[in-house]
Design an enzyme around this catalytic site. Structure first.
Site, PDB file in Angstrom:
ATOM      1  N   HIS A 199       0.209   4.765   7.008  1.00  0.00           N
ATOM      2  CA  HIS A 199       0.950   5.906   5.720  1.00  0.00           C
ATOM      3  C   HIS A 199       1.588   6.661   5.936  1.00  0.00           C
ATOM      4  O   HIS A 199       0.989   7.997   6.861  1.00  0.00           O
ATOM      5  CB  HIS A 199      -0.220   4.970   4.777  1.00  0.00           C
ATOM      6  N   ASP A 235      -2.368   8.443   7.882  1.00  0.00           N
ATOM      7  CA  ASP A 235      -3.016   7.753   8.961  1.00  0.00           C
ATOM      8  C   ASP A 235      -2.634   6.559   9.150  1.00  0.00           C
ATOM      9  O   ASP A 235      -1.440   7.134  10.069  1.00  0.00           O
ATOM     10  CB  ASP A 235      -4.088   6.769   6.764  1.00  0.00           C
ATOM     11  N   SER A 295       0.786  -1.187  -0.127  1.00  0.00           N
ATOM     12  CA  SER A 295       0.074  -0.294   0.302  1.00  0.00           C
ATOM     13  C   SER A 295       0.917   1.411  -0.176  1.00  0.00           C
ATOM     14  O   SER A 295       0.370   2.261  -0.305  1.00  0.00           O
ATOM     15  CB  SER A 295      -0.990   0.053   1.430  1.00  0.00           C
TER      16      SER A 295
END
Ligand SMILES: *[C@@H]1O[C@H](CO)[C@@H](O)[C@H](O)[C@H]1NC(C)=O
Ligand SMILES: *[C@@H]1O[C@H](CO)[C@@H](O)[C@H](O)[C@H]1NC(C)=O
Ligand SMILES: *[C@@H]1O[C@H](CO)[C@@H](O)[C@H](O)[C@H]1NC(C)=O
Length: 372
Positions: free
Chosen positions: A340, A337, A40
């Site tokens: 990340h 977040d 991600s």
């Protein structure tokens, strides 16, 4: 640094002016491509096309970098990923599009392709709590499909030249093998929990070795592999382990460091054994650690709380989504977040990987790798 940048900008202008005088076909020949593998941290939208719990195609993700229709692109941050920014710094004309997008066909693949997938790991079993994701083995399988398409588009000789000389392959993987596999508290979510750290890390390195050798056999030559960052310092880990503002969680960082030492050896081994290949190590661990330690002098105000998220002391439990609280000053937060980095952090990190010294990228930086 600033002088170097100015000199580089002037050089780019000179080269572009020179290019304006050559024909369309020759101009294509001068372009570069990036093939992006990973999780991600660099997914540019592949998970939008998967039935998975690991998704970022809901607001406010992408608030600073929406698609042309205004929707989030599926990137797990507020703006561009580190792979996007590195591509820009290297002068690439376009971002590598997600492999699973129906639009990633024909000449759209000539600037590269992104195979990265939220929740992915080196091991197949990593991230199965998300139900679906493209693990690293599958990402290499997909690159093999692109490889065939490039032969068909360009002919074998030109395809080989594009891949061997003008492409950068980047691999950003490994964090989920710890966070969403080895370290999960629920035994049933991980086949590996009873292994010793040594045995687990050994299986990571064995699998990554064969994945990188497969990429080499498909003509990857300029390859950058990121090590695992200080995953004990992300808001999620700090929240669930209830550590103080200035502390990080010990075990995850220890595992990352142990893996990173083995990764360094692996890349040295591949550089010795695979003729014509250059494997570069991006030392994300030290870069992020430096940023977390000195965030204030780099223009950040907050290095422990997530900008977008909910739960616990650091907004570190519930991923960013429509019902999350969001900070006002996104550029002042190291973390977007619970997991990340923010785009502002990605900008900071990318500069060092492209133009930094051997403390952060070795044996050469990406600017030098591109010029080889
Ligand atoms: C694909 O391209 C079409 C035409 O340019 C565009 O309207 C559409 O939004 C694109 N779809 C995706 C998923 O990017
Ligand atoms: C990983 O999964 C893929 C697809 O299910 C399979 O082809 C591959 O053999 C698996 N790899 C390993 C190492 O188990
Ligand atoms: C790529 O695909 C071809 C055709 O399916 C297959 O023969 C080959 O073994 C694959 N190569 C790699 C490295 O996976």
């Amino acid at each position: 640094m600033a002088m170097e940048k100015a000199a580089w900008a002037i050089m780019v202008v000179v080269v572009l002016c020179a290019m304006a005088h050559v024909g369309e076909a020759d101009e294509k020949e001068l372009e570069t491509a990036s093939f992006v593998f990973g999780d991600s941290l660099v997914d540019s939208g592949n998970n939008n096309y998967l039935p998975t719990l690991s998704k970022a195609d809901m607001r406010p993700n992408g608030i600073d970098f929406a698609a042309s229709d205004g929707d989030p692109t599926g990137r797990f941050t507020n703006g561009r990923t580190i792979a996007d920014i590195i591509g820009e710094l290297l002068g690439q004309p376009d971002y590598a599009p997600p492999f699973l997008s129906p639009n990633t066909t024909g000449s759209a693949i000539l600037n590269g392709v992104n195979y990265a997938s939220g929740g992915a790991g080196i091991l197949n079993g990593t991230g199965k709590i998300f139900v679906n994701r493209l693990g690293m083995d599958i990402q290499v399988d997909y690159f093999n499909i692109t490889r065939q398409q490039l032969d068909d588009l360009l002919g074998k000789a030109k395809a080989k030249e594009l891949l061997m000389k003008r492409s950068i392959f980047s691999i950003t993987i490994g964090s989920n093998d710890f966070l969403n596999n080895y370290l999960l508290p629920v035994i049933s979510a991980t086949e590996r929990a009873r292994e010793s750290p040594d045995a687990f890390i050994d299986s990571l390195i064995t699998n990554l070795r064969s994945q990188l050798i497969r990429l080499y056999s498909l003509d990857a030559r300029k390859v950058v592999v990121a090590n695992v960052g200080p995953i004990g310092c992300i808001p999620y880990q700090k929240t669930i382990n209830k550590v103080g503002e200035d502390e990080c969680v010990g075990l995850p960082n220890q595992l990352a460091l142990q893996y990173n030492a083995r990764l360094r050896d692996l890349l040295a081994e591949l550089n010795d054994n695979l003729p014509g290949a250059k494997f570069v190590l991006a030392n994300v661990y030290d870069l992020v650690m430096d940023l977390l330690t000195n965030y204030q002098s780099h223009g950040f105000k907050q290095a422990s709380h997530a900008c977008c998220g909910n739960g616990g002391q650091y907004q570190g439990i519930i991923p960013c989504g429509p019902s999350s609280s969001m900070c006002d000053d996104r550029a002042a937060y190291v973390f977007w977040d619970p997991y990340h980095p923010s785009e502002a952090s990605n900008v900071y990190l990318a500069k060092f990987i492209v133009d930094g010294d051997t403390n952060y990228v070795s044996p050469i930086n990406l600017r030098q790798l591109m010029k080889l």
